[in-house]
Design a protein around this motif. Structure first.
Motif, mmCIF file in Angstrom:
data_model
loop_
_atom_site.group_PDB
_atom_site.id
_atom_site.type_symbol
_atom_site.label_atom_id
_atom_site.label_comp_id
_atom_site.label_asym_id
_atom_site.label_seq_id
_atom_site.Cartn_x
_atom_site.Cartn_y
_atom_site.Cartn_z
ATOM 1 N N GLY A 182 15.618 11.159 35.009
ATOM 2 C CA GLY A 182 16.007 11.029 33.522
ATOM 3 C C GLY A 182 17.087 10.181 33.444
ATOM 4 N N LYS A 183 17.568 9.387 34.346
ATOM 5 C CA LYS A 183 18.696 8.201 34.163
ATOM 6 C C LYS A 183 18.021 6.921 34.332
ATOM 7 C CE LYS A 183 22.847 11.311 35.156
ATOM 8 N NZ LYS A 183 23.887 11.532 35.831
ATOM 9 N N PRO A 184 18.603 6.026 33.806
ATOM 10 C CA PRO A 184 17.899 4.791 34.440
ATOM 11 C C PRO A 184 18.334 4.189 35.677
ATOM 12 C CG PRO A 184 19.729 4.352 32.855
ATOM 13 C CD PRO A 184 19.398 5.834 32.957
ATOM 14 N N THR A 185 17.388 3.551 36.116
ATOM 15 C CA THR A 185 17.453 2.861 37.624
ATOM 16 C C THR A 185 16.829 1.516 37.603
ATOM 17 O OG1 THR A 185 15.438 3.875 38.609
ATOM 18 C CG2 THR A 185 17.155 5.189 38.762
ATOM 19 N N PRO A 186 17.348 0.761 38.430
ATOM 20 C CA PRO A 186 16.719 -0.430 38.338
ATOM 21 C C PRO A 186 15.185 -0.454 38.491
ATOM 22 C CG PRO A 186 18.683 -0.588 39.798
ATOM 23 C CD PRO A 186 18.642 0.830 39.408
ATOM 24 N N ALA A 187 14.617 0.219 39.636
ATOM 25 C CA ALA A 187 13.422 0.489 39.910
ATOM 26 C C ALA A 187 12.324 0.838 38.756
ATOM 27 C CB ALA A 187 13.027 1.556 40.988
ATOM 28 N N VAL A 188 13.197 1.880 37.594
ATOM 29 C CA VAL A 188 12.271 2.345 36.479
ATOM 30 C C VAL A 188 12.377 1.321 35.582
ATOM 31 C CG1 VAL A 188 12.479 3.828 34.638
ATOM 32 C CG2 VAL A 188 12.550 4.807 37.139
ATOM 33 N N VAL A 189 13.563 0.797 35.170
ATOM 34 C CA VAL A 189 13.793 -0.233 33.905
ATOM 35 C C VAL A 189 12.978 -1.578 34.233
ATOM 36 C CG1 VAL A 189 15.722 1.013 33.314
ATOM 37 C CG2 VAL A 189 15.847 -1.148 34.813
ATOM 38 N N ARG A 190 12.808 -2.021 35.556
ATOM 39 C CA ARG A 190 12.204 -3.207 35.769
ATOM 40 C C ARG A 190 10.644 -3.127 36.211
ATOM 41 N NH1 ARG A 190 15.991 -6.957 35.521
ATOM 42 N NH2 ARG A 190 18.125 -6.301 35.669
ATOM 43 N N ASP A 191 9.906 -1.749 36.385
ATOM 44 C CA ASP A 191 8.739 -1.742 36.849
ATOM 45 C C ASP A 191 7.378 -2.473 36.017
ATOM 46 O OD1 ASP A 191 6.335 -0.651 38.018
ATOM 47 O OD2 ASP A 191 6.886 1.255 38.066
ATOM 48 N N PRO A 192 6.917 -3.428 36.201
ATOM 49 C CA PRO A 192 5.977 -4.120 35.613
ATOM 50 C C PRO A 192 4.734 -3.190 35.289
ATOM 51 C CG PRO A 192 5.803 -4.704 38.090
ATOM 52 C CD PRO A 192 7.101 -4.020 37.858
ATOM 53 N N LYS A 193 4.409 -2.163 35.969
ATOM 54 C CA LYS A 193 3.575 -1.103 35.422
ATOM 55 C C LYS A 193 3.980 -0.251 34.218
ATOM 56 C CE LYS A 193 1.023 -1.455 39.721
ATOM 57 N NZ LYS A 193 0.385 -0.678 40.859
ATOM 58 N N ASN A 194 5.042 -0.256 34.139
ATOM 59 C CA ASN A 194 5.766 0.510 32.966
ATOM 60 C C ASN A 194 5.659 -0.316 31.747
ATOM 61 O OD1 ASN A 194 7.133 1.894 30.936
ATOM 62 N ND2 ASN A 194 8.758 2.423 32.401
ATOM 63 N N ARG A 195 4.582 0.174 30.891
ATOM 64 C CA ARG A 195 3.804 -0.677 29.646
ATOM 65 C C ARG A 195 5.240 -0.872 28.487
ATOM 66 N NH1 ARG A 195 -0.654 2.711 26.297
ATOM 67 N NH2 ARG A 195 -1.192 3.142 28.598
ATOM 68 N N TYR A 196 6.284 0.137 28.610
ATOM 69 C CA TYR A 196 7.285 -0.006 27.694
ATOM 70 C C TYR A 196 8.705 -0.679 28.311
ATOM 71 C CZ TYR A 196 5.063 2.819 24.214
ATOM 72 O OH TYR A 196 4.006 3.229 23.149
ATOM 73 N N SER A 197 8.506 -1.316 29.762
ATOM 74 C CA SER A 197 9.810 -1.642 30.163
ATOM 75 C C SER A 197 9.704 -3.298 29.441
ATOM 76 C CB SER A 197 9.570 -2.050 31.754
ATOM 77 O OG SER A 197 10.506 -2.852 32.521
ATOM 78 N N THR A 198 10.973 -3.433 28.526
ATOM 79 C CA THR A 198 11.324 -4.557 28.263
ATOM 80 C C THR A 198 12.133 -5.444 29.095
ATOM 81 O OG1 THR A 198 13.256 -3.436 27.012
ATOM 82 C CG2 THR A 198 11.339 -3.727 25.854
ATOM 83 N N TYR A 199 12.192 -5.124 30.329
ATOM 84 C CA TYR A 199 12.919 -5.765 31.367
ATOM 85 C C TYR A 199 11.657 -6.744 31.682
ATOM 86 C CZ TYR A 199 17.513 -3.765 31.369
ATOM 87 O OH TYR A 199 18.895 -3.455 30.987
ATOM 88 N N ALA A 200 10.334 -6.057 32.168
ATOM 89 C CA ALA A 200 9.428 -6.680 32.732
ATOM 90 C C ALA A 200 8.432 -7.456 31.656
ATOM 91 C CB ALA A 200 8.669 -5.570 33.467
ATOM 92 N N HIS A 201 8.375 -6.968 30.293
ATOM 93 C CA HIS A 201 7.540 -7.486 29.314
ATOM 94 C C HIS A 201 8.329 -8.029 28.293
ATOM 95 C CE1 HIS A 201 4.387 -5.362 31.948
ATOM 96 N NE2 HIS A 201 5.280 -4.348 31.551
ATOM 97 N N PRO A 202 7.978 -9.162 27.815
ATOM 98 C CA PRO A 202 8.774 -9.839 26.586
ATOM 99 C C PRO A 202 8.546 -9.036 25.145
ATOM 100 C CG PRO A 202 7.077 -11.258 27.292
ATOM 101 C CD PRO A 202 6.892 -10.222 28.252
ATOM 102 N N GLY A 203 9.310 -9.565 24.323
ATOM 103 C CA GLY A 203 9.106 -9.040 22.909
ATOM 104 C C GLY A 203 9.345 -7.437 22.705
ATOM 105 N N LEU A 204 8.456 -6.953 21.682
ATOM 106 C CA LEU A 204 8.560 -5.599 21.507
ATOM 107 C C LEU A 204 7.845 -4.732 22.326
ATOM 108 C CD1 LEU A 204 8.416 -5.475 17.748
ATOM 109 C CD2 LEU A 204 10.615 -4.966 18.780
ATOM 110 N N PRO A 205 8.216 -3.291 22.482
ATOM 111 C CA PRO A 205 7.219 -2.551 23.424
ATOM 112 C C PRO A 205 6.006 -2.339 22.633
ATOM 113 C CG PRO A 205 9.255 -1.227 22.561
ATOM 114 C CD PRO A 205 9.474 -2.753 22.238
ATOM 115 N N PRO A 206 5.253 -1.586 23.117
ATOM 116 C CA PRO A 206 3.871 -1.429 22.182
ATOM 117 C C PRO A 206 3.795 -0.659 21.201
ATOM 118 C CG PRO A 206 3.585 -0.855 24.728
ATOM 119 C CD PRO A 206 4.877 -0.999 24.618
ATOM 120 N N GLY A 207 5.048 0.197 20.852
ATOM 121 C CA GLY A 207 5.238 1.034 19.743
ATOM 122 C C GLY A 207 6.488 1.468 19.607
ATOM 123 N N PRO A 208 7.012 2.413 18.817
ATOM 124 C CA PRO A 208 8.323 2.990 18.534
ATOM 125 C C PRO A 208 8.440 4.136 19.658
ATOM 126 C CG PRO A 208 7.374 3.004 16.538
ATOM 127 C CD PRO A 208 6.130 2.634 17.460
#
Length: 422
Positions: free
Chosen positions: A343-369
């Motif tokens: 439930g809390k942010p960790t480096p592994a969670v926020v930087r996971d490239p397989k997480n489609r909503y990670s804005t650390y791993a992917h540029p620009g906006l996430p896929p949706g709200p």
């Protein structure tokens, strides 16, 4: 002396019909008339069987009517006891709710058996009689329903028929609630089932009918961001699709007003980034999750927009923890890091490239709200502060420290760590 003949007495002289004398005397009773009194006395000397009076037909009919009326009255009393007594009796309430896909075409007995199997009524037989006495099951609406323990048979009938006038509840959606949060609250209030609402708000046909833009790099397939935070009065066991329509309709109304007020800002975003409503709502949802103090919303909006527009910020990564956390809520099976998420942010969670909503791993906006923003956050995107800020970090008390350079930002981060160190 001679003998004189005895003269006959006038009173003893009797003559017959031919005048002959010496006829026997006539029985006086032979000439006596029969009076009603004599007939009555004569009738009194008849046999017991002949003396029993016949019962009048009118009396027998009256007795039958009275007996029939008694039967009808007893039946009516039993029916009233069933409808008003059993119909208002509550089963034990342990707080359990039941999401059920109600089959079509069940008769009263089958419906009662299903309700009893789900633990919603105590007496299957009495429920079957009640349903039969109150109109049967033809008006029951097939499909998803949210039923609950403690409902009376009368309330269960109201829910299954989606009757007008059934009980209602007030749904309050705070700013920043996701559709998952809304689904949980709807079920708690017994308005709609959690699973049913999540399915409805991800149904492509419904989204198309509601005019929700479903574009994007990944194609977020939900009504997230369009379920406007406000207070609504909704009937218990509402159709989840109708709930979604109501929330989206309110979002449409609010968006029209905000877009008219911020038409210049919207035109600028369309010209520079090619944005429309969906992109505005996406950034507004991120601001909703990051901002605590209302006056900072335009400042936070400026940071994210500068990251997308400033040529010196080449990565174009928004780097928001909140977006990655939403990915673990919406698509946990896609990102391995979400398996250990607490439930809390960790480096592994926020930087996971397989997480489609990670804005650390992917540029620009996430896929949706990632949530449903309120009017202030939407307005902040349409009218951001004029700054050159590219960074911000929490400074305590719900406020943030904003910086234009990475060096200044790192200094602010270190000061924050020093201030919170034990």
């Amino acid at each position: 002396m001679g003998v004189r003949p005895r003269a006959s007495r006038p009173g003893n002289r009797r003559t017959g019909g031919d005048g002959a004398q010496g006829s026997p005397p006539r029985d006086p009773s032979s000439t006596r008339k029969t009076t009603p009194a004599r007939r009555a006395r004569g009738a009194g000397q008849r046999s017991p069987a002949s003396r029993r009076p016949a019962q009048p037909r009118a009396g027998r009919g009256r007795a039958l009517l009275l007996g029939l009326a008694g039967v009808v009255a007893a039946a009516c009393a039993a029916l009233l006891a069933l409808v008003f007594g059993f119909g208002r009796a509550r089963a034990p309430d342990r707080g359990r709710v039941v999401e059920i896909n109600w089959p079509d075409g069940l008769d009263a007995g089958e419906a009662a058996a299903l309700l009893a199997a789900e633990g919603l009524v105590e007496s299957e037989r009495a429920m079957a009689l009640y349903l039969g006495a109150t109109g049967g099951t033809e008006a029951f609406v097939p499909g998803p329903h949210l039923l609950f323990e403690g409902a009376t048979p009368r309330e269960l009938r109201q829910l299954l028929t989606r009757a007008e006038g059934r009980p209602t509840a007030k749904l309050t959606i705070p700013e920043g609630f996701s559709r998952f949060d809304i689904a949980a609250r709807l079920e708690k209030l017994r308005i709609a089932g959690r699973k049913t609402f999540l399915a409805a708000t991800a149904d492509g046909a419904l989204l198309d009918a509601l005019g929700i833009e479903r574009g994007g790099a990944v194609g977020a397939e939900s009504a997230e961001g369009y379920l406007f935070p406000a207070t609504y009065e909704l009937a218990l066991d509402s159709d989840a699709r109708d709930v979604a329509r109501r929330l989206v309709a309110e979002s449409d109304r609010r968006w029209s007003a905000l877009a008219a007020q911020g038409k210049d800002g919207l035109a600028a975003l369309q010209a520079t980034l090619g944005w429309g409503r969906r992109e505005v709502l996406t950034l507004a949802s991120i601001i909703e999750k990051e901002a605590v103090v209302e006056e900072e919303r335009p400042l936070i909006a400026s940071v994210f927009l500068n990251r997308l527009l400033d040529p010196s910020f080449r990565s174009r990564k928004l780097q928001s923890d909140a977006t990655a956390l939403y990915g673990c809520v919406a698509w946990p099976e896609e990102a391995p890091s979400c398996a250990e998420w607490s439930g809390k942010p960790t480096p592994a969670v926020v930087r996971d490239p397989k997480n489609r909503y990670s804005t650390y791993a992917h540029p620009g906006l996430p896929p949706g709200p990632i949530a449903n923003p309120g009017a202030p956050s939407i307005a902040a995107v349409l009218a951001p502060a004029a700054t050159k800020y590219l960074y911000f970090v929490a400074a305590g008390g719900g406020r943030h420290r904003f910086s234009e350079s990475l060096d200044d930002h790192n200094d602010a981060v270190q000061k924050r760590r020093d201030a919170t160190a034990p």
